[in-house]
Design an enzyme around this catalytic site. Sequence first.
Site: not given
Ligand SMILES: NC(=O)c1ccc[n+]([C@@H]2O[C@H](COP(=O)([O-])OP(=O)(O)OC[C@H]3O[C@@H](n4cnc5c(N)ncnc54)[C@H](OP(=O)(O)O)[C@@H]3O)[C@@H](O)[C@H]2O)c1
Length: 350
Positions: A95, A220, A224
């Site tokens: 999330t 951020d 880390k």
């Molecule tokens: N993207 C990257 O490259 C990357 C790299 C390293 C780490 N991360 C980390 O990985 C995590 C996910 O990243 P992401 O890019 O996939 O984010 P994202 O695209 O914003 O996806 C987040 C997901 O979580 C859901 N969500 C939000 N609130 C929630 C709740 N209360 N209960 C259950 N689900 C909920 C969202 O639903 P809705 O869409 O309906 O709001 C969405 O499906 C983050 O913490 C991020 O910092 C990301």
Amino acid sequence: MRIILVGYGVVGKSVATILARRNTEKVKDYGFNPKIVAIADIDGAVINPRGLSSEKLEALRQIRPISTDPEYGHPEMSALDVIESVEAEVVVEVTPVNIKNGEPALTHITKAFKTGKHVVTTNKGPLALAMPSLTELADYNNVFFRFSGTVGGGTPMLEFAKHCLAGDKILALRGILNGTTNYILTEMSQNRVTFQEALANAQKLGYAETEPSMDVDGFDTACKVVILANWIMDKKITLREVRRTGIRDVSLQALGEASKRGNTIKLIGTIDGDAPTVKPTEIGKNNPLCVSGVLNAVTFSTEFAGEQTIVGKGAGGPETASAVLRDLLDIRHSLADRQLENLDFGVWRK
Ligand SMILES: NC(=O)c1ccc[n+]([C@@H]2O[C@H](COP(=O)([O-])OP(=O)(O)OC[C@H]3O[C@@H](n4cnc5c(N)ncnc54)[C@H](OP(=O)(O)O)[C@@H]3O)[C@@H](O)[C@H]2O)c1
């Protein structure tokens, strides 16, 4: 291995894709047979105790909210309900990050531990705020907690330090741990554009959020640093203990003067004998740490092997999902080792 996926955004969807694609090979090579039995997001859940097929996972990409799926949708169920009531071995928590109170991930993770489920997360928030207590809670509940995607995206920075340098002692580390700030500083230094122009470019390219504070103010990187300090150097610290300065005040003039000395300025996270820091720091252009664009790099200073630097992409859906798969395999191996230990113990007692 039955998996509950919490969050179906960029990383969650990539995890589903990578598990579906690599499944056959992994079953063959490692006896690892992952099945996503539930996905929960903010609007509800989809649940199939026998495992959601790859066709269903693909179809769910187009359905919003996913809980309206006519076959397996449960609009009334929250992620917490799912973690509590669906039978599974592992929760993959992906999330959005929140460094004010770690929610909703903090509650999801603690609930998973208390219901005997292992956890893999890519979410830095809960770790930055409460890593020492979370690892203790996982141990107390006899479950595994893995988070390699939180640092370096798909680049195995945590594993490199923990496993490859296991026989050595890491005395200090310095790293460029945030691709967005590295892109901005690279643009400023190489193309002589201002901070505001470089930030606008980063936003256009999707490297920076509309609200860029998490990256440019160094939060951020500081998260880390906390994870590296706890996991690799056994320091029991949280975000509050990191001294942090972002890159908003780095000027073209300062970059120009550094350049005349054969150096440049990077946002560097440091852990050594003193309090951990995050700050813009001048480093030599020939230093292996001096990587460009959105790359990340960490140099570990060790007692015997000297300095070792690992470089790679720090983010991206597929890259981060590969870290999740690595963690799932690690849990699979750790469970097998645990079974073996129990077996040995049985033989010994006889
Ligand atoms: N993207 C990257 O490259 C990357 C790299 C390293 C780490 N991360 C980390 O990985 C995590 C996910 O990243 P992401 O890019 O996939 O984010 P994202 O695209 O914003 O996806 C987040 C997901 O979580 C859901 N969500 C939000 N609130 C929630 C709740 N209360 N209960 C259950 N689900 C909920 C969202 O639903 P809705 O869409 O309906 O709001 C969405 O499906 C983050 O913490 C991020 O910092 C990301």
